[in-house]
Design an enzyme around this catalytic site. Structure first.
Site, PDB file in Angstrom:
ATOM      1  N   LYS A   1      -6.317  -9.541  10.930  1.00 59.83           N
ATOM      2  CA  LYS A   1      -6.225  -8.091  10.818  1.00 59.83           C
ATOM      3  C   LYS A   1      -7.582  -7.563  10.361  1.00 59.83           C
ATOM      4  O   LYS A   1      -8.067  -7.905   9.279  1.00 59.83           O
ATOM      5  CB  LYS A   1      -5.137  -7.715   9.808  1.00 59.83           C
ATOM      6  CG  LYS A   1      -5.067  -6.218   9.543  1.00 59.83           C
ATOM      7  CD  LYS A   1      -3.874  -5.854   8.685  1.00 59.83           C
ATOM      8  CE  LYS A   1      -3.910  -4.395   8.286  1.00 59.83           C
ATOM      9  NZ  LYS A   1      -2.754  -4.002   7.475  1.00 59.83           N
TER      10      LYS A   1
ATOM     11  N   CYS B   1       0.809  -1.232   0.000  1.00 63.59           N
ATOM     12  CA  CYS B   1       0.000   0.000   0.000  1.00 63.59           C
ATOM     13  C   CYS B   1       0.841   1.281   0.000  1.00 63.59           C
ATOM     14  O   CYS B   1       0.471   2.267  -0.629  1.00 63.59           O
ATOM     15  CB  CYS B   1      -1.003   0.005   1.146  1.00 63.59           C
ATOM     16  SG  CYS B   1      -0.289  -0.106   2.793  1.00 63.59           S
TER      17      CYS B   1
ATOM     18  N   LYS C   1      -4.700  -7.802  15.270  1.00 65.07           N
ATOM     19  CA  LYS C   1      -4.585  -6.359  15.055  1.00 65.07           C
ATOM     20  C   LYS C   1      -5.928  -5.777  14.672  1.00 65.07           C
ATOM     21  O   LYS C   1      -6.570  -6.342  13.794  1.00 65.07           O
ATOM     22  CB  LYS C   1      -3.567  -6.137  13.940  1.00 65.07           C
ATOM     23  CG  LYS C   1      -3.404  -4.711  13.518  1.00 65.07           C
ATOM     24  CD  LYS C   1      -2.500  -4.621  12.324  1.00 65.07           C
ATOM     25  CE  LYS C   1      -2.500  -3.174  11.878  1.00 65.07           C
ATOM     26  NZ  LYS C   1      -1.911  -3.004  10.596  1.00 65.07           N
TER      27      LYS C   1
HETATM   28  C1  PBG Z   1      -0.222  -1.789   5.881  1.00 63.38           C
HETATM   29  C2  PBG Z   1      -0.381  -1.587   7.346  1.00 63.38           C
HETATM   30  C3  PBG Z   1      -1.304  -0.785   8.048  1.00 63.38           C
HETATM   31  C4  PBG Z   1      -0.961  -0.869   9.396  1.00 63.38           C
HETATM   32  C5  PBG Z   1       0.130  -1.726   9.484  1.00 63.38           C
HETATM   33  N1  PBG Z   1       0.451  -2.167   8.203  1.00 63.38           N
HETATM   34  C6  PBG Z   1      -2.370   0.107   7.560  1.00 63.38           C
HETATM   35  C7  PBG Z   1      -3.575  -0.448   6.932  1.00 63.38           C
HETATM   36  O1  PBG Z   1      -3.772  -1.645   6.803  1.00 63.38           O
HETATM   37  O2  PBG Z   1      -4.370   0.388   6.509  1.00 63.38           O
HETATM   38  C8  PBG Z   1      -1.642  -0.143  10.529  1.00 63.38           C
HETATM   39  C9  PBG Z   1      -0.794   0.113  11.731  1.00 63.38           C
HETATM   40  C10 PBG Z   1      -1.330   1.135  12.652  1.00 63.38           C
HETATM   41  O3  PBG Z   1      -2.457   1.668  12.532  1.00 63.38           O
HETATM   42  O4  PBG Z   1      -0.588   1.460  13.591  1.00 63.38           O
HETATM   43  N2  PBG Z   1      -1.229  -2.462   5.251  1.00 63.38           N
END
Ligand code: PBG
Length: 310
Positions: free
Chosen positions: A180, A103, A233
């Protein structure tokens, strides 16, 4: 004397943002105390953290150039690859973990190859696996000890393992962002990593916050695909998931204390509404009590100091 749970500095993983777009460290407005660093500054930060007992960092990269194939995600001299080499050279014993995602490197900000028509986004799962695997191998080649796929494409753990083995990186471990959720608590991170999707959202590949059993299925799949460690997460709103994952799978389990959770405490503390130290340590303790072995937190350096000073 009868305390059941302890937080140790060695449990903490410290995320670092390394950027190719800056000349010197730049504060992340929505995350007080968090910065984007140049490679040199990231090395100094890792050294300072190591000196405080922190054993592991998690690296995110912000490239100068983004495109529709996320080419800087797997470039041998990409920002993360350079940061890994520099940190491993300066602090060889630091366990360097890299976030594997597209991303931050995609012009459209999605975690995989995407077809976008207006607000309608179709992410191509299987086509994205090859790019993710290339990113993981390039991180391992730079010296990463652990790669952590956060993209949430199906089959990525198997794809990464296969590519790592084929490239001779049998000892590179995989920490999978296994459960996640599509969360509002990632908001500040997207400022920090400059990775907000330009159109649509991530709900087609990240999980529905309503689904706990699906989370267990996701974790089971990642373990089957040979994840060495699994992650839940965000953390605070998902302690039930963390508990169930640890109880059911008994794997090394990490939790991500995400950007929004960090920002909430910082904002309340800045207003004098919360005791930052007490609130942060209570949250970290709750993660351990719920089953976390490892805690990824932006508060790692503060927590290390508070834990040391008692
Ligand atoms: C990348 C990623 C994200 C986070 C960790 N790796 C953002 C998302 O998925 O939008 C979020 C970490 C955080 O909010 O501290 N995909």
């Amino acid at each position: 004397m009868v305390r059941e749970t302890q937080v140790a500095v060695a449990d903490l993983i410290y995320p670092l943002f390394v950027s190719e777009r800056i000349a010197s460290r730049t504060p992340v407005t929505s995350m007080p105390g968090v910065f984007q660093f140049t490679v040199e500054e990231a090395v100094a930060e890792a050294q300072a953290a190591w000196g405080e007992g922190i054993q592991s960092v998690l690296l995110f990269g912000i490239p100068a150039e983004k495109d529709a194939l996320a080419q800087q995600a797997y470039a041998a001299d990409g920002i993360v690859q350079r940061a890994v080499r520099a940190i491993k050279q300066a602090v060889p014993q630091m366990i360097v973990i890299t976030d594997v995602c597209l991303c931050e490197y995609m012009s459209h900000g999605h975690c995989g190859i995407a077809h976008i028509e207006g607000e309608h986004v179709r992410v191509l799962n299987d086509e994205s696996l090859e790019l993710l695997a290339r990113a993981a191998v390039s991180h391992a080649a730079a010296g990463a000890d652990v790669v952590a796929p956060s993209d949430m494409m199906d089959g990525r753990v198997a794809a990464l393992r296969e590519a790592l083995e084929a490239a001779g990186f049998q000892n590179t471990a995989i920490l999978s962002y296994a459960a996640k959720f599509a969360s509002a608590f990632y908001g500040p991170f997207r400022d920090a990593a400059d990775s907000a999707p330009q159109a649509g959202d991530r709900r087609s590949y990240q999980m529905d916050p309503a689904n706990a059993l699906e989370a267990l299925r996701e974790v089971a799949l990642d373990i089957e695909e040979s994840a060495d460690m699994v992650m839940v997460k965000p953390g605070l709103a998902y302690l039930d998931i963390l508990w169930r994952v640890k109880e059911r799978f008994e794997m090394p389990t990490a939790v991500y204390h995400v950007s929004g959770e960090y920002a909430m405490v910082k904002a309340a503390a800045a207003n004098g509404w919360l005791d930052e130290r007490a609130a942060t340590l209570e949250v970290l303790l709750a993660f351990k009590r719920a089953g976390a072995d490892l805690i990824i937190t932006y508060a790692a350096r503060d927590a290390a100091r508070w834990l040391r000073d008692g």
